[in-house]
Design an enzyme around this catalytic site. Structure first.
Site, short mmCIF file in Angstrom:
data_model
loop_
_atom_site.label_atom_id
_atom_site.label_comp_id
_atom_site.label_asym_id
_atom_site.label_seq_id
_atom_site.Cartn_x
_atom_site.Cartn_y
_atom_site.Cartn_z
CE LYS A 173 -6.62 -18.00 -23.96
NZ LYS A 173 -5.86 -18.84 -23.05
N GLY A 231 0.12 -11.12 -30.28
CA GLY A 231 -0.11 -9.72 -29.91
C GLY A 231 -0.50 -8.86 -31.10
CD GLU A 248 4.37 -4.00 -22.23
OE1 GLU A 248 5.44 -4.37 -22.78
OE2 GLU A 248 4.04 -2.80 -22.12
CB CYS A 282 9.17 -10.69 -21.27
SG CYS A 282 8.70 -10.14 -19.63
CD GLN A 329 9.32 -21.90 -25.18
OE1 GLN A 329 8.34 -21.81 -25.93
NE2 GLN A 329 10.30 -21.03 -25.18
CD GLU A 379 10.66 -13.54 -26.46
OE1 GLU A 379 9.64 -13.90 -27.08
OE2 GLU A 379 10.62 -12.84 -25.44
#
Ligand code: NAD
Length: 487
Positions: A173, A231, A248, A282, A329, A379
């Protein structure tokens, strides 16, 4: 681009009213693709196809499975330019960075192409006479692979290749923002002659496709890369059906410059880590911790260097930094810049929207960022860098460790004692000395700790191990039915 899903060896257009319209982030009037998205129904078909294909695929000798992956590597090399251009149009990174990502994916395909010959177990001595003991590695079954938009080629390569070589079948996906690049990879596998059902791709939203994958009992492994929010859900929900999981997630990586470190190379590494790929990595450098005695000189050179990062269309060779990927974003990054100003950090460079018809933001540098600030802790995933001063190595490592994340970090110093203490005490799993915080290589394990990484690491042999289970085998040739007591 004509975007479809690939299920049981067929490219299908879902019968759906949900239409996804992706624009070029460097020119939002240019529609890159428009397609009906797949949903739960198509995902269930893909899982069923993968389940059926597993019995035959697992019987194929592992070196032979690896050859499929090697063929994909060869084909990808021939179409490198097309793949990179597709990536730049839909994700925005500059063409040079896109070419670099394609090459990295090819290295991963090459590495795993040969891994079929190395799918080793161990022979181990038994405590008993006339008993031979060993371990063998066998596939898990259907693997669900869920990937983000920021490395739309390399991440699918480092998940699909080891999953298939280990003998699993796959439901992949990709992120809905980057289906064109993902489709090219699947097309190459199709051309390599894979049987129907071995690799399936379902292009749709996480809320339907992703959820169907993580909840289905026939899916035995999930390999996820993406945000912490999603996650965490993947980890918890996958546990309900006892799946093996690796996730991750985010990072907030720091580069440390000691008093004895080379300022010029630390400046180059910081700018590369912070503004390369528009900060949407990342492994990006989002904090730089600088010894107070060299901070003035470092900042002076950094301001100069950062001006070399000029936002523009990634297809234009003059552009040195692409746009950010989409409106969400873009707005999120701009709101972090506002938050940084309100929290009292000193904006010493950029941070403005720039001209053009895309999601362009100037590189931003905040000085005097402190651990209480959101811009220090969270982040941002954009070209925003925080600078913080420190007095000694102990304080630098404490600052570096003071976020929930534990991914990558770097130290610039000439003193071996600093290097060794940093390696030992930094709460990260990718440790760089005198180089940027970014980067990984096919033959080296990749991943983080704390809130960044959960489960096995990726790439290298560890990435292959994730997609296998170990069987322990006892071959007793004593002629007696019962097992003797261990003395
Ligand atoms: P995201 O979490 O929004 O999406 C990742 C994938 O998960 C997408 O395919 C998405 O459709 C899917 N998804 C969304 N909701 C889901 C659900 N409920 N169930 C199952 N799947 C679902 O992340 P993103 O915005 O695409 O990527 C950016 C993030 O990825 C950043 O946090 C970045 O740090 C992280 N990242 C980490 C690494 C690493 O190796 N640690 C590498 C690249 C990116």
């Amino acid at each position: 681009m004509n975007i479809r899903s690939y299920i049981n060896g067929e490219w299908i257009t879902p019968d759906s009213e949900r239409i996804v319209r992706n624009v070029n982030p460097a020119n939002i009037d240019e529609v890159v693709c428009e397609f009906p998205s797949a949903g739960e129904r198509e995902t269930l078909q893909a899982i069923e196809a993968a389940r059926e294909a597993f019995a035959e695929w697992r019987e194929m000798p592992a070196p032979e499975r690896g050859r499929f992956v090697s063929r994909v590597a060869d084909r990808a090399r021939q179409r490198q330019d097309e793949i990179a251009r597709t990536m730049t149009r839909e994700e925005g990174k500059i063409l040079k960075e896109a070419v670099g990502e394609v090459r990295k994916g090819i290295s991963l395909l090459e590495y795993y192409g040969g891994a079929g010959f190395r799918l080793n177990g161990q022979t181990v001595p038994s405590e008993l006479p006339d008993c031979f003991t060993c371990t063998i590695r066998r596939p898990l079954g259907v693997a669900g692979l869920i990937t983000p938009w920021n490395f739309p080629w390399a991440i699918p390569c480092w998940k699909i290749a080891p999953a298939l070589v280990a003998g699993n079948t796959v439901v992949f996906k990709p992120a809905e923002l980057t289906p064109g690049t993902a489709s090219l990879l699947v097309e190459l596998f199709e051309e390599a002659g894979l049987s129907p059902g071995v690799l399936n791709m379902v292009v749709g939203p996480g809320s339907a496709v992703g959820e169907a994958i993580i909840h289905h009992p026939a899916v035995r492994a999930i390999s996820f890369t993406g945000s912490n929010e999603v996650g965490r859900r993947v980890i918890v929900e996958s546990a309900r059906t006892h799946k093996k999981v690796t996730c991750e997630m985010g990072g907030k990586n720091a580069l440390i410059l000691m008093e004895d470190g080379d300022i010029e190379s630390a400046v180059a590494a910081t700018a590369d880590g912070a503004f390369g790929s528009t900060g949407q990595r990342c492994t990006a450098t989002s904090r730089v911790l600088v010894h107070k005695r060299v901070k003035g000189a470092f900042i002076e050179q950094l301001l100069e260097k950062a001006r070399e990062y000029v936002p523009g269309d990634g297809m234009d060779p003059a552009a040195t930094m692409g746009p950010v990927v989409d409106r969400k974003q873009y707005e999120s990054i701009l709101s972090y810049i506002e938050a940084g100003k309100k929290e009292g950090a000193r904006l010493i460079l950029g941070g403005n929207k720039t001209g053009g018809n895309g999601y362009f933001i100037e590189p931003a540098i905040f000085d005097e960022a402190t651990p209480e600030m959101r811009i220090f802790q969270e982040e941002i995933f954009g070209p925003v860098l925080c600078v913080t001063g420190f007095e000694d190595l102990r304080q630098a490592i404490e600052l570096s460790n003071s976020t929930q994340y534990g991914f990558t970090g770097s130290i610039f110093t000439r003193d071996v004692r600093n290097i060794m203490r940093f390696i030992e005490h930094a709460e990260i799993r990718m440790v760089h000395i005198n180089e940027p915080t970014i980067g990984g290589e096919a033959q080296l394990p990749f991943g983080g700790c704390k809130a960044t990484g959960y489960g096995d690491r990726e790439m290298a042999d560890e990435g292959l191990n994730f997609f296998t289970q170990t069987k322990t085998v006892f071959i007793n040739y004593s002629g007696r039915g019962e097992r003797a007591m261990i003395r």
